[in-house]
Motif scaffolding. Structure first.
Motif, PDB file in Angstrom:
ATOM      1  N   TYR A  50      44.350  51.323  44.355  1.00 52.64           N
ATOM      2  CA  TYR A  50      43.449  50.890  45.425  1.00 52.64           C
ATOM      3  C   TYR A  50      42.550  49.803  44.874  1.00 52.64           C
ATOM      4  O   TYR A  50      41.924  49.958  43.822  1.00 52.64           O
ATOM      5  CB  TYR A  50      42.595  52.057  45.931  1.00 52.64           C
ATOM      6  CG  TYR A  50      41.561  51.620  46.954  1.00 52.64           C
ATOM      7  CD1 TYR A  50      41.955  51.224  48.229  1.00 52.64           C
ATOM      8  CD2 TYR A  50      40.206  51.582  46.642  1.00 52.64           C
ATOM      9  CE1 TYR A  50      41.026  50.798  49.168  1.00 52.64           C
ATOM     10  CE2 TYR A  50      39.264  51.168  47.578  1.00 52.64           C
ATOM     11  CZ  TYR A  50      39.685  50.770  48.833  1.00 52.64           C
ATOM     12  OH  TYR A  50      38.770  50.337  49.764  1.00 52.64           O
ATOM     13  N   TYR A  51      42.472  48.678  45.595  1.00 53.06           N
ATOM     14  CA  TYR A  51      41.609  47.563  45.209  1.00 53.06           C
ATOM     15  C   TYR A  51      40.343  47.638  46.030  1.00 53.06           C
ATOM     16  O   TYR A  51      40.367  47.438  47.252  1.00 53.06           O
ATOM     17  CB  TYR A  51      42.331  46.228  45.430  1.00 53.06           C
ATOM     18  CG  TYR A  51      41.538  45.024  44.967  1.00 53.06           C
ATOM     19  CD1 TYR A  51      40.951  44.991  43.714  1.00 53.06           C
ATOM     20  CD2 TYR A  51      41.391  43.911  45.796  1.00 53.06           C
ATOM     21  CE1 TYR A  51      40.235  43.879  43.282  1.00 53.06           C
ATOM     22  CE2 TYR A  51      40.679  42.790  45.366  1.00 53.06           C
ATOM     23  CZ  TYR A  51      40.104  42.791  44.117  1.00 53.06           C
ATOM     24  OH  TYR A  51      39.387  41.686  43.688  1.00 53.06           O
ATOM     25  N   ARG A 103      37.035  46.203  47.128  1.00 50.18           N
ATOM     26  CA  ARG A 103      36.183  45.014  47.230  1.00 50.18           C
ATOM     27  C   ARG A 103      34.862  45.373  47.898  1.00 50.18           C
ATOM     28  O   ARG A 103      34.786  46.329  48.663  1.00 50.18           O
ATOM     29  CB  ARG A 103      36.872  43.924  48.075  1.00 50.18           C
ATOM     30  CG  ARG A 103      38.081  43.305  47.455  1.00 50.18           C
ATOM     31  CD  ARG A 103      38.758  42.323  48.416  1.00 50.18           C
ATOM     32  NE  ARG A 103      38.504  40.922  48.093  1.00 50.18           N
ATOM     33  CZ  ARG A 103      37.673  40.136  48.748  1.00 50.18           C
ATOM     34  NH1 ARG A 103      36.978  40.592  49.754  1.00 50.18           N
ATOM     35  NH2 ARG A 103      37.531  38.877  48.392  1.00 50.18           N
ATOM     36  N   THR A 128      39.510  45.966  51.429  1.00 53.05           N
ATOM     37  CA  THR A 128      40.699  45.871  50.585  1.00 53.05           C
ATOM     38  C   THR A 128      41.758  45.012  51.268  1.00 53.05           C
ATOM     39  O   THR A 128      41.635  44.651  52.436  1.00 53.05           O
ATOM     40  CB  THR A 128      41.244  47.277  50.270  1.00 53.05           C
ATOM     41  OG1 THR A 128      42.182  47.197  49.183  1.00 53.05           O
ATOM     42  CG2 THR A 128      41.913  47.903  51.484  1.00 53.05           C
ATOM     43  N   GLY A 129      42.783  44.677  50.518  1.00 54.39           N
ATOM     44  CA  GLY A 129      43.873  43.872  51.060  1.00 54.39           C
ATOM     45  C   GLY A 129      44.986  44.739  51.601  1.00 54.39           C
ATOM     46  O   GLY A 129      45.408  45.703  50.959  1.00 54.39           O
ATOM     47  N   ASN A 142      45.010  38.553  48.716  1.00 56.65           N
ATOM     48  CA  ASN A 142      43.961  39.133  47.887  1.00 56.65           C
ATOM     49  C   ASN A 142      44.461  40.261  46.987  1.00 56.65           C
ATOM     50  O   ASN A 142      43.852  40.544  45.957  1.00 56.65           O
ATOM     51  CB  ASN A 142      42.814  39.652  48.754  1.00 56.65           C
ATOM     52  CG  ASN A 142      42.184  38.557  49.586  1.00 56.65           C
ATOM     53  OD1 ASN A 142      42.645  38.289  50.693  1.00 56.65           O
ATOM     54  ND2 ASN A 142      41.170  37.903  49.060  1.00 56.65           N
ATOM     55  N   THR A 143      45.533  40.920  47.375  1.00 51.93           N
ATOM     56  CA  THR A 143      46.093  42.001  46.562  1.00 51.93           C
ATOM     57  C   THR A 143      47.520  41.706  46.123  1.00 51.93           C
ATOM     58  O   THR A 143      48.181  42.564  45.546  1.00 51.93           O
ATOM     59  CB  THR A 143      46.055  43.327  47.339  1.00 51.93           C
ATOM     60  OG1 THR A 143      46.548  43.120  48.679  1.00 51.93           O
ATOM     61  CG2 THR A 143      44.647  43.880  47.410  1.00 51.93           C
ATOM     62  N   ILE A 173      48.603  42.580  42.472  1.00 55.23           N
ATOM     63  CA  ILE A 173      48.786  43.986  42.104  1.00 55.23           C
ATOM     64  C   ILE A 173      50.227  44.408  42.337  1.00 55.23           C
ATOM     65  O   ILE A 173      50.862  45.042  41.482  1.00 55.23           O
ATOM     66  CB  ILE A 173      47.804  44.869  42.895  1.00 55.23           C
ATOM     67  CG1 ILE A 173      46.367  44.587  42.428  1.00 55.23           C
ATOM     68  CG2 ILE A 173      48.150  46.346  42.753  1.00 55.23           C
ATOM     69  CD1 ILE A 173      45.306  45.252  43.269  1.00 55.23           C
ATOM     70  N   GLU A 174      50.768  44.033  43.473  1.00 58.88           N
ATOM     71  CA  GLU A 174      52.164  44.367  43.773  1.00 58.88           C
ATOM     72  C   GLU A 174      53.130  43.537  42.940  1.00 58.88           C
ATOM     73  O   GLU A 174      54.191  44.019  42.526  1.00 58.88           O
ATOM     74  CB  GLU A 174      52.409  44.171  45.271  1.00 58.88           C
ATOM     75  CG  GLU A 174      51.584  45.120  46.116  1.00 58.88           C
ATOM     76  CD  GLU A 174      51.545  44.740  47.587  1.00 58.88           C
ATOM     77  OE1 GLU A 174      52.263  45.376  48.366  1.00 58.88           O
ATOM     78  OE2 GLU A 174      50.796  43.814  47.931  1.00 58.88           O
ATOM     79  N   ASN A 181      50.332  49.095  46.230  1.00 63.42           N
ATOM     80  CA  ASN A 181      49.045  48.976  46.909  1.00 63.42           C
ATOM     81  C   ASN A 181      48.968  50.062  47.977  1.00 63.42           C
ATOM     82  O   ASN A 181      49.700  50.012  48.963  1.00 63.42           O
ATOM     83  CB  ASN A 181      48.913  47.583  47.530  1.00 63.42           C
ATOM     84  CG  ASN A 181      47.667  47.425  48.373  1.00 63.42           C
ATOM     85  OD1 ASN A 181      46.714  48.190  48.242  1.00 63.42           O
ATOM     86  ND2 ASN A 181      47.663  46.440  49.259  1.00 63.42           N
ATOM     87  N   VAL A 233      41.838  38.848  40.110  1.00 60.34           N
ATOM     88  CA  VAL A 233      42.686  39.363  41.197  1.00 60.34           C
ATOM     89  C   VAL A 233      42.624  38.433  42.401  1.00 60.34           C
ATOM     90  O   VAL A 233      43.642  38.073  42.974  1.00 60.34           O
ATOM     91  CB  VAL A 233      42.255  40.787  41.604  1.00 60.34           C
ATOM     92  CG1 VAL A 233      43.053  41.277  42.819  1.00 60.34           C
ATOM     93  CG2 VAL A 233      42.458  41.753  40.434  1.00 60.34           C
ATOM     94  N   ASP A 234      41.416  38.056  42.782  1.00 59.84           N
ATOM     95  CA  ASP A 234      41.216  37.068  43.840  1.00 59.84           C
ATOM     96  C   ASP A 234      39.842  36.436  43.607  1.00 59.84           C
ATOM     97  O   ASP A 234      39.422  36.309  42.460  1.00 59.84           O
ATOM     98  CB  ASP A 234      41.351  37.689  45.243  1.00 59.84           C
ATOM     99  CG  ASP A 234      40.350  38.797  45.526  1.00 59.84           C
ATOM    100  OD1 ASP A 234      39.652  39.248  44.586  1.00 59.84           O
ATOM    101  OD2 ASP A 234      40.254  39.227  46.696  1.00 59.84           O
TER     102      ASP A 234
END
Length: 347
Positions: A196-197, A199, A206-207, A213-214, A217-218, A224, A290-291
């Motif tokens: 989990y991102y 923000r 989150t994205g 934005n995410t 991660i993927e 995600n 990350v972003d």
């Protein structure tokens, strides 16, 4: 009715600038959206339409950047050379907080071109057309997808006449992407962690699926957890109860204060990621890994995430981050700066 003096001056500047470009000759250039624009033979100033566009220009040709959409502040300046702080703040033309830059300010910057960097969709192509019509300045759109960073550096090198400078940047980006792909394959074989991102100060932005934005991660092989959330291709607000239901294996956040408060929080503290110490603070200096913005700065994240997920060893990460920072920002962080970033980035 005759134009007011200020308006006449603006119209005169807009008329004179294309004439100056024609005096040195022009050339056709096609951007990543397939749009054709006419540029001077030698580009001398570039106006960044949004924060993501400023960074590839700064990396490749810092002398051509007309200014920062948001000028570096406070601790950000310590990670950039002094020349970065000397550039003016221009405001932005595109993005979630669009139109903080006026047409007058764009023309006054006397740029040869406007550059936007991000989604290459019909709506953003139409926006570039509109900017070009409003300012009389060629507006180009480059693909901001993570996997396209090498292509972006090469194309921008051609546009700016800096092919030699673009080659090592494109090669370094391709190397990082290839290594991240290999690490992602290893991670998939071992078992993809659910991430989990978090923000924002509360960690509840989150994205969702397809969000730039995410995306990283993927790309690095993790799942995600918010990809199943309603919506696609952007950011979403979620509830704390939803995060508890997801119960991710890892939490990544750019908010150091939030990460520090999670163990004692009545909801965050119940999550398996928090109980296991799997909360990582994504560095944000001078720009996010990350972003914030989702631009070429994410190359540092590509070096970091495989280490965070245990696929790559930690012992080389500081050197990799230092080398990438030197290449992208023209300043290598010192040992203390690197140690401070990695202390919370790799818990």
């Amino acid at each position: 009715m005759p134009a007011a003096p200020g308006r006449r001056a603006l119209l005169g500047a807009m008329a004179a600038w294309p004439l100056a470009a024609r005096a040195q000759g022009t050339r056709p250039v096609r951007d990543a959206a397939g749009r054709l624009a006419t540029l001077p033979q030698r580009v001398t100033r570039v106006f960044a339409a949004g924060p993501p566009a400023a960074l590839p220009v700064w990396s490749l040709a810092p002398d051509l950047l007309a200014g920062w959409v948001r000028a570096p502040r406070g601790p950000e300046r310590a990670f950039l050379p002094p020349e970065a702080a000397a550039l003016p703040e221009t405001g932005r033309l595109t993005g979630s907080a669009a139109d903080t830059a006026s047409v007058e300010a764009v023309v006054a910057a006397r740029a040869d071109m406007i550059l936007d960097y991000g989604s290459v969709t019909p709506s953003y192509a139409a926006l570039a057309d509109r900017l070009q019509a409003q300012t009389g300045i060629p507006s180009l759109l480059l693909d901001g997808t993570l996997a396209k960073i090498p292509d972006t550096f090469r194309l921008l090198g051609e546009i700016l006449g800096r092919e030699a400078a673009a080659a090592p940047l494109a090669a370094a980006a391709a190397h990082r992407l290839n290594d991240a792909r290999e690490a992602a394959a290893e991670l998939a074989a071992r078992g993809r962690p659910r991430v989990y991102y978090a923000r924002g100060p509360q960690g509840l932005e989150t994205g969702v699926a397809g969000s730039i934005n995410t995306e990283i991660i993927e790309f690095c092989g993790a799942e995600n957890v918010a990809a199943t959330q309603a919506g696609r291709g952007g950011l979403a607000q979620v509830s704390a109860e939803q995060v508890v239901l997801w119960d991710p294996d890892w939490i990544i956040t750019p908010e150091a204060g939030l990460a520090a408060a999670m163990p004692g929080h009545p909801l965050w503290g119940t999550l398996r990621a928090v109980r296991a110490g799997h909360v990582a603070v994504a560095p944000v200096l001078p720009y996010g890994w990350v972003d914030s913005p989702p631009s070429v700065n994410r190359l540092l994240g590509l070096a970091w995430l495989p280490v965070l997920f245990g696929i790559r060893p930690r012992d080389r990460l500081a050197d990799q981050i230092g080398a990438l920072s030197d290449m992208l920002y023209h300043r290598r962080p010192d040992e203390a700066q690197l140690a401070a970033m990695l202390r919370s980035a790799v818990p």
